[in-house]
Design an enzyme around this catalytic site. Structure first.
Site, short mmCIF file in Angstrom:
data_model
loop_
_atom_site.label_atom_id
_atom_site.label_comp_id
_atom_site.label_asym_id
_atom_site.label_seq_id
_atom_site.Cartn_x
_atom_site.Cartn_y
_atom_site.Cartn_z
N SER A 86 40.98 56.83 56.20
CA SER A 86 40.11 57.95 55.89
C SER A 86 39.77 57.85 54.47
O SER A 86 39.24 58.99 53.93
CB SER A 86 41.27 59.09 56.18
OG SER A 86 42.29 59.17 55.51
N THR A 223 37.29 60.13 49.72
CA THR A 223 37.50 60.27 50.91
C THR A 223 36.49 59.40 51.91
O THR A 223 35.23 59.36 51.05
CB THR A 223 37.62 61.62 51.53
OG1 THR A 223 37.83 61.54 53.14
CG2 THR A 223 36.07 62.29 51.17
N VAL A 234 27.76 65.04 54.00
CA VAL A 234 28.64 65.13 52.74
C VAL A 234 29.77 66.26 52.96
O VAL A 234 29.30 67.35 53.47
CB VAL A 234 27.85 65.30 51.46
CG1 VAL A 234 28.64 65.61 50.22
CG2 VAL A 234 26.94 64.13 51.18
N GLY A 235 30.78 66.04 52.71
CA GLY A 235 31.95 67.05 52.82
C GLY A 235 32.26 67.54 51.57
O GLY A 235 31.33 67.60 50.57
N ASP A 236 33.36 68.25 51.59
CA ASP A 236 33.75 69.08 50.10
C ASP A 236 34.25 68.00 49.19
O ASP A 236 34.16 68.47 48.11
CB ASP A 236 34.95 69.93 50.75
CG ASP A 236 35.92 69.38 51.36
OD1 ASP A 236 35.89 68.42 52.03
OD2 ASP A 236 37.10 69.77 50.91
N GLY A 257 40.71 68.20 54.86
CA GLY A 257 40.57 69.11 56.15
C GLY A 257 39.01 69.31 56.33
O GLY A 257 38.26 68.40 55.74
N GLY A 259 35.66 69.78 55.69
CA GLY A 259 35.03 70.08 54.44
C GLY A 259 34.06 71.25 54.39
O GLY A 259 33.73 71.84 53.52
C1 SD4 Z 1 35.71 65.98 54.45
N1 SD4 Z 1 37.61 67.10 53.67
O1 SD4 Z 1 34.81 65.14 54.26
C2 SD4 Z 1 36.81 65.86 53.88
C3 SD4 Z 1 37.82 64.99 55.00
C4 SD4 Z 1 37.48 65.09 56.10
O2 SD4 Z 1 38.32 66.06 58.26
O3 SD4 Z 1 36.45 64.61 56.90
N2 SD4 Z 1 38.52 65.82 56.82
O4 SD4 Z 1 35.39 67.21 55.14
#
Ligand code: SD4
Length: 345
Positions: A86, A223, A234-236, A257, A259
């Site tokens: 991950s 990540t 794109v996440g957080d 979690g 994002g």
């Molecule tokens: C995101 N917080 O990209 C990150 C990692 C993720 O499930 O994918 N979590 O959202």
């Protein structure tokens, strides 16, 4: 009904806590202690893989190094670990089979750098740091981020390991996409999602916060994002204020979690602002989690978000929506502490 007596009483109390700075802005936070002698270095990070990452960060902190160097070195450990699916090398690909990485870093002076949807680079955190230190920008994405990395000496590699490729091919058979909860496998085996070949795949982002011997705070977050995400998602994690935030007067926070929920609530910034108002770290994390739950009570059961926070005094805490989130702590007394976070469910 408005109670004048109570108002006067609470106003008097508030006034005693308020300090008006030279800009005229009131702050409820007493100035953080500045005595370098009283500060004990500390590093905390998300999930059980945070233990090994903390050790690398501790090497820097225990030698009197800067928290910024510590968090960069620390999160490089899971970035380079092919077994960690991950983060970084060996991370799960998107639905097109491409491993795209997100990372950001922030220092004690509020400087920050970030990369998103970056392919082919083992250490996105170091590219993020270079964006911070070598450019006038905060964030580079996609091909531009890759070009910048290659021009600055980073090596181009294939991030897709045979294991992650196999998992992706398995997923392609149904290609069912839904964000899944991120559960700590050792603590919560039974809750592993069934569509992934093993719950080791269901780990998450590493977010790391460190306090150095000078009392300075820095943070890093990195990540491969949500497994089998849409290409370009794109996440957080690379978004300053969402996946990570540092205010050297107050503290720092990071998240893990789903994002999208963290971005919608500007989660890490919220946690730091709550600590500025006097919330202890765990309470600040809890309040930020509650904000997410209140907005989407029906959805809350299906998603996981966890926040981790560290304040200027070296106090730390975490809180998550679901059970199973854990965080690692490393300081002079204990190098490998793993603490299960409290949760709403
Ligand atoms: C995101 N917080 O990209 C990150 C990692 C993720 O499930 O994918 N979590 O959202």
């Amino acid at each position: 009904m408005f109670d004048r007596r109570k108002f006067i009483k609470s106003s008097a109390l508030t006034a005693s806590l308020l300090a008006i700075d030279k800009t005229g802005i009131a702050s409820v936070l007493p100035k953080a202690p500045t005595s370098a002698d009283s500060v004990k270095p500390l590093v905390i990070s998300t999930w059980d893989f945070g233990i090994a990452a903390n050790h690398a960060a501790w090497d820097v902190l225990s030698a009197g190094g800067r928290s910024l160097d510590a968090v960069e070195k620390g999160v490089q450990v899971p970035e380079a670990d092919p077994k960690n699916q991950s983060v970084g090398y060996g991370g799960m690909p998107d639905r097109d089979g491409k491993v795209t990485l997100d990372a950001c870093i922030m220092d004690e002076d509020g400087n920050c750098g970030s990369v998103a949807a970056l392919e082919h680079i083992m250490h996105p955190i170091s590219v993020a740091r270079m964006v911070m230190e070598k450019t006038p920008h905060v964030m580079l994405v996609g091909d531009g981020a890759l070009q910048f990395a290659l021009e600055n000496g980073f090596q181009k590699i294939n991030l897709l390991t045979p294991e992650s490729e196999k998992a992706w091919k398995e997923w392609l058979k149904t290609a069912k996409y839904q964000p899944v909860m991120n559960i700590e496998n050792k603590l919560y085996d039974k809750a592993a999602p069934t569509h992934l070949p093993g719950n080791q795949y269901n780990h998450d982002t590493i977010g790391m916060l460190a306090l150095d011997a000078k009392g300075n705070l820095s943070g890093a977050c990195t990540t491969s994002g949500m497994a089998f995400k849409l290409h370009g998602r794109v996440g957080d994690s690379p978004i300053i204020g969402a996946g990570l935030y540092i205010d050297n007067e107050v503290g720092g926070a990071t998240s893990t979690g789903v994002g999208e929920e963290v971005i919608r609530n500007v989660g890490s910034f919220l946690v730091v602002e709550l600590m500025r108002q006097g919330y202890p770290p765990e309470e600040a994390c809890k309040e930020a989690v509650m904000r997410i739950i209140k907005r989407k009570p029906a959805k809350a059961k299906e998603i996981q978000v966890g926040f981790l926070a560290l304040n200027k005094k070296g106090q730390y805490g975490a809180y998550a929506i679901q059970k199973g989130f854990s965080f690692a702590v490393c300081n002079e007394e204990n190098k490998s502490l793993l603490i299960p976070a409290k949760s709403y469910y």
